[in-house]
Design an enzyme around this catalytic site. Structure first.
Site: not given
Ligand code: PAJ
Length: 279
Positions: A29, A31-32, A34, A58, A145, A147, A181
């Site tokens: 799903y 977004h910018e 990712h 998780q 960052q 997370d 995001m």
């Molecule tokens: P997910 O929430 O899909 O996020 C994937 C990666 O994108 C993570 O490293 C997260 O920190 C990063 N990300 C999410 N939103 C962001 C934003 N607004 N700005 C910058 N980076 C952002 O995090 C996970 O998935 C899972 O825990 C995963 C690491 C895939 C393990 O299952």
């Protein structure tokens, strides 16, 4: 761009990629936020692997595993545009076959903050990321960052388990009103979406006070709380001012680089955000 599902398909496709290989793990799903990771990886690596896997281990009982948003066709389109070479979309049953009982656990760093409110969450994250690392064998892996604790935990794990993988942590990508995001933002209705901007406002209130010389972590936490509770839709779960690597709460004087973070319910949706304090 090639898409694979099984471990054996992945092994074949991986063996054909030119090194260095970058990995962007996601739950889809997209977004910018990712896509910013994919862009950075594209610049720094010869080949790029992205993974899409809504990792069941998780999610806690009562969390949003069953409703977590998904749209694989759209994700694939977006990844293709970013120049991703290989997308791996594993099945849960292949990742966790019957009888699965081996876990990777980072101990102290997973105790506070998100770990305190989401027991077993990080055990699921570190286990799946280990499996993703083992199967894709990247030279670099990209995390957000957004997370902050997840990034700190994975850095620790990579160091403790001697992975020869460079962890790159990319800045949080935000909406124009400052909301970080997140795939979970789709849960917000119109009023909640407007209210959700309060997280970033609260972080900025503390950052502004810090710039004006405030160094007392209790005052910084109070300022964030006050801003959050001024928004009727917001219910703060925690606010924290902690060391960015150890995640230990600050009690004395706060210094540059401290991690301000929070989890806040906006209606029924739990959002997290953070910033690193800077002079
Ligand atoms: P997910 O929430 O899909 O996020 C994937 C990666 O994108 C993570 O490293 C997260 O920190 C990063 N990300 C999410 N939103 C962001 C934003 N607004 N700005 C910058 N980076 C952002 O995090 C996970 O998935 C899972 O825990 C995963 C690491 C895939 C393990 O299952």
């Amino acid at each position: 761009m090639k898409t694979v599902k099984t471990f054996s398909e992945l092994r074949v496709a991986r063996s054909k990629l030119a090194e260095p290989v970058g990995l962007v793990p996601t739950m889809g799903y997209l977004h910018e936020g990712h896509l910013s990771l994919a862009r950075r990886a594209r610049q720094e690596c010869t080949s790029l692997i992205a993974t899409i896997f809504i990792n069941p281990t998780q999610f806690g009982p009562g969390e949003d595993l069953s409703t977590y948003p998904r749209d694989i066709p759209r994700d694939l389109e977006l990844l293709e545009k970013e120049g991703v070479d290989l997308v791996w979309i594993p099945n849960a049953i292949d990742m966790y076959p019957l009888g699965f009982q081996s876990w990777v656990r980072v101990s102290e760093l997973t105790q506070p903050l998100e770990g305190a409110r989401r027991p077993e969450h990080f055990r699921g994250v570190t286990t799946v990321v280990t499996k993703l690392f083992n199967a894709t064998m990247p030279q670099k892996a990209y995390f957000g960052q957004k997370d902050a604790q997840q990034a700190a935990v994975i850095r620790r794990m990579v160091s403790d388990l001697n992975y020869h993988i460079q962890i790159v942590v990319c800045p949080t990508v935000r909406e124009p009103d400052g909301l970080a995001m997140s795939s979970r933002n789709t849960y917000l209705d119109k009023d909640e979406r407007r209210a959700a901007a309060v997280l970033y406002r609260a972080l900025n209130t503390a950052q502004d006070a810090y710039l004006k010389g405030e160094r007392d972590p209790n005052i910084l936490r109070s300022l964030m709380n006050a801003e959050l509770i001024s928004e009727p839709f917001a219910r703060p779960q925690y606010v924290s001012c902690a060391h960015p690597d150890t995640l230990m709460e600050h009690f004395g004087r706060v210094e540059d680089g401290a991690l301000l973070s929070m989890a806040v319910y906006i209606g029924g949706t739990r959002l997290i955000d953070n910033i690193l304090l800077e002079e």
